[in-house]
Design a protein around this motif. Sequence first.
Motif, short mmCIF file in Angstrom:
data_model
loop_
_atom_site.label_atom_id
_atom_site.label_comp_id
_atom_site.label_asym_id
_atom_site.label_seq_id
_atom_site.Cartn_x
_atom_site.Cartn_y
_atom_site.Cartn_z
N LEU A 99 0.95 -1.10 0.01
CA LEU A 99 -0.01 -0.12 -0.03
C LEU A 99 1.01 1.36 0.23
O LEU A 99 0.78 2.23 -0.83
CB LEU A 99 -0.76 -0.22 1.26
CG LEU A 99 -1.95 1.01 1.31
CD1 LEU A 99 -2.90 0.52 2.26
CD2 LEU A 99 -1.80 2.40 1.63
N VAL A 100 1.99 1.18 0.82
CA VAL A 100 2.57 2.47 1.03
C VAL A 100 3.59 2.67 -0.56
O VAL A 100 3.61 3.75 -0.76
CB VAL A 100 3.40 2.27 2.36
CG1 VAL A 100 4.38 3.56 2.18
CG2 VAL A 100 2.83 2.17 3.59
N ALA A 101 4.10 1.39 -0.80
CA ALA A 101 5.09 1.58 -1.95
C ALA A 101 4.17 2.06 -2.99
O ALA A 101 4.74 2.86 -3.87
CB ALA A 101 5.71 0.31 -2.16
N ALA A 102 2.80 1.62 -3.23
CA ALA A 102 2.16 1.90 -4.52
C ALA A 102 1.40 3.29 -4.42
O ALA A 102 1.66 4.10 -5.27
CB ALA A 102 1.08 0.96 -4.67
N SER A 103 1.02 3.67 -3.09
CA SER A 103 0.25 4.90 -3.07
C SER A 103 1.22 6.19 -2.76
O SER A 103 1.50 7.18 -3.52
CB SER A 103 -0.53 4.77 -1.79
OG SER A 103 -1.33 6.29 -1.57
N TYR A 104 2.15 5.88 -1.72
CA TYR A 104 3.15 7.05 -1.35
C TYR A 104 4.17 6.79 -2.37
O TYR A 104 4.50 8.01 -2.82
CB TYR A 104 3.52 6.73 0.19
CG TYR A 104 4.74 7.97 0.47
CD1 TYR A 104 4.04 9.41 0.75
CD2 TYR A 104 5.95 7.89 0.34
CE1 TYR A 104 4.94 10.29 1.17
CE2 TYR A 104 6.84 8.81 0.56
CZ TYR A 104 6.53 10.03 1.18
OH TYR A 104 7.06 11.07 1.21
N GLY A 105 4.85 5.68 -2.46
CA GLY A 105 6.03 5.56 -3.45
C GLY A 105 5.80 6.21 -4.74
O GLY A 105 6.69 7.01 -5.31
N ARG A 106 4.85 5.83 -5.44
CA ARG A 106 4.79 5.97 -6.89
C ARG A 106 4.29 7.47 -7.19
O ARG A 106 4.53 8.14 -8.13
CB ARG A 106 3.68 5.29 -7.49
CG ARG A 106 4.05 3.64 -7.68
CD ARG A 106 3.21 2.91 -8.47
NE ARG A 106 3.70 1.36 -8.36
CZ ARG A 106 3.44 0.39 -9.11
NH1 ARG A 106 2.70 0.81 -10.28
NH2 ARG A 106 3.67 -0.70 -8.92
N THR A 107 3.71 7.98 -6.03
CA THR A 107 3.55 9.49 -6.10
C THR A 107 4.63 10.27 -5.78
O THR A 107 4.83 11.40 -6.69
CB THR A 107 2.38 9.93 -4.86
OG1 THR A 107 1.20 8.87 -4.93
CG2 THR A 107 2.02 11.32 -5.08
N VAL A 108 5.70 9.95 -4.98
CA VAL A 108 6.53 10.94 -4.74
C VAL A 108 7.82 10.52 -5.31
O VAL A 108 8.69 11.67 -5.81
CB VAL A 108 7.03 10.98 -3.15
CG1 VAL A 108 5.68 11.48 -2.28
CG2 VAL A 108 7.85 9.76 -2.63
N LEU A 109 8.13 9.16 -5.98
CA LEU A 109 9.37 9.10 -6.58
C LEU A 109 9.61 9.73 -7.96
O LEU A 109 8.37 9.55 -8.61
CB LEU A 109 9.58 7.51 -6.61
CG LEU A 109 9.97 6.84 -5.05
CD1 LEU A 109 9.78 5.38 -5.22
CD2 LEU A 109 11.14 7.25 -4.38
N ARG A 163 19.06 12.79 -2.30
CA ARG A 163 18.52 11.91 -3.39
C ARG A 163 17.58 10.88 -2.58
O ARG A 163 16.53 10.25 -3.42
CB ARG A 163 19.42 11.07 -4.26
CG ARG A 163 20.06 12.00 -5.18
CD ARG A 163 20.70 11.23 -6.34
NE ARG A 163 21.92 10.32 -5.76
CZ ARG A 163 23.28 11.10 -5.46
NH1 ARG A 163 23.50 12.06 -5.58
NH2 ARG A 163 23.92 10.23 -4.82
N THR A 164 17.73 10.44 -1.40
CA THR A 164 17.04 9.67 -0.65
C THR A 164 15.76 10.00 -0.48
O THR A 164 15.48 10.88 0.22
CB THR A 164 17.67 9.06 0.68
OG1 THR A 164 19.32 8.90 0.50
CG2 THR A 164 17.25 7.82 1.19
N LYS A 165 14.75 9.45 -0.94
CA LYS A 165 13.20 9.74 -0.62
C LYS A 165 12.49 8.61 0.32
O LYS A 165 11.70 9.32 1.08
CB LYS A 165 12.56 9.77 -2.11
CG LYS A 165 13.07 10.80 -2.73
CD LYS A 165 12.75 12.22 -2.29
CE LYS A 165 13.35 13.30 -3.20
NZ LYS A 165 14.86 13.47 -3.24
N ILE A 166 12.84 7.60 0.52
CA ILE A 166 12.15 6.56 1.22
C ILE A 166 13.27 5.63 1.73
O ILE A 166 14.15 5.11 1.01
CB ILE A 166 11.05 5.54 0.31
CG1 ILE A 166 10.15 6.83 -0.22
CG2 ILE A 166 10.46 4.81 1.30
CD1 ILE A 166 9.03 6.03 -1.06
N VAL A 167 13.10 5.34 3.00
CA VAL A 167 14.16 4.21 3.51
C VAL A 167 13.19 3.15 4.16
O VAL A 167 11.99 3.23 5.07
CB VAL A 167 14.82 4.82 4.59
CG1 VAL A 167 15.67 4.03 5.05
CG2 VAL A 167 15.92 5.92 3.92
N ALA A 168 13.19 1.83 4.17
CA ALA A 168 12.46 1.01 4.53
C ALA A 168 13.34 -0.36 4.98
O ALA A 168 14.24 -0.93 4.23
CB ALA A 168 11.46 0.32 3.37
#
Length: 405
Positions: A99-109, A163-168
Amino acid sequence: MLDIDKIRAEFPILTQKIQKKDLVYFDNAATSQKPKSVLSALAHYYEAINSNVHRGAHTLAAAATEAFEQTRLLAQAFMNAEHLEEIIFTRGTTEGINLVAASYGRTVLRPKDEVLVSMLEHHSNIVPWQLACQATGAVLKVIPIHADGSLDQEAYRNLLSNRTKIVAFNHVSNALGTVNPVKDMIKEAQAVGAVVLVDGAQAAPHFRINVQDLNADFYVFSAHKVYGPTGFGVLYGKKKWLEQMPPYMGGGEMIKEVSFERTTYNVLPYKFEAGTPNIADAVAFAESLRFVQQHGLENIAKHENELHDYAMQLLPKVKGFRAIGTAAQKVGVISFLVANTHHFDLGMMLDAQGVAVRTGHHCTQPLMRHLGIEGTVRASFAVYNTKREVEVFVEALEKCVKMLT
Ligand code: PMP
């Protein structure tokens, strides 16, 4: 002090004989067993409450909704989330991350942005990010580990940049049991402007999770590893992110108003809960949360750590025993190999003696490849396990190794 005999009596499955031997269930990191209170809540829900939630005018619909929403309150307290609407119900850790990767990830990356994951990750905290990177042109980078299975913090700091936008990363590694210093890691990621998701699948059964203290942006776990039912889990997300994220799935429940031209979405948390939810398991999970609350996570963890330490005292006497993952901070899990025996053979032979362990790559193929192995045998503990079971396990292992070498 926990009364383990009394606790064991709450788990009917543990009285079973496997291959005519007393069951020793050491596969808790894959899924824990469920106490009677959870099983009864499930039956009671279908016998007395079953109805669809929200929007119902009748008594049962109201009762089902109330029971369902009660779990949200308990989950909020369990994680110490600031707002109730930050608690999203999912099918489990995997769905939460997707959910987070698709919704947040694809929106901000954006192309060339970076997503960091660690070498210790479960496939479900790798593949959703790969999909998001493929869709956006972002790049996936990997935090390396030291030989003992702890994350290389210096390398982590060097990887972090604007450049780092998401860390998991996970809170606790399912393959090695390493506990990661997530609070510090979150702080460092946020200092470069990144948003952090913590995979808490292996932490929730052992630690008191405090998302506000950790300052996690997202935190996910599955109910079935916390004495709860399968097919249910929780995603915590900071309200400020959830509010700006687009829906993950469309359907009933997640809408405010639908027309063919335009749809408006429901408020949090329902915006992310499309379709009829897993009501029965949500309701039953309330009993799991009460179970851990009643016994105290600190007491549970203390007991499991004693079992871990006892096993680590006994196991080295098994000829050829080699622990995989020996980080200073570990919890609940012993991953190992013995001389040149195959992990799968050991697992089968242990099962013949009533001992259930997990063998294989534990959904961490990149980690196994890095370690130069195909897989391990993994024994993992829960509150109902005993020192006597540890002894039975070690004796059984010795027997297997004698037969195989
Ligand atoms: N992450 C970790 C660390 C896990 O241990 C697991 C379960 N093995 C998962 C993610 C996936 O959890 P689930 O299958 O319940 O979605």
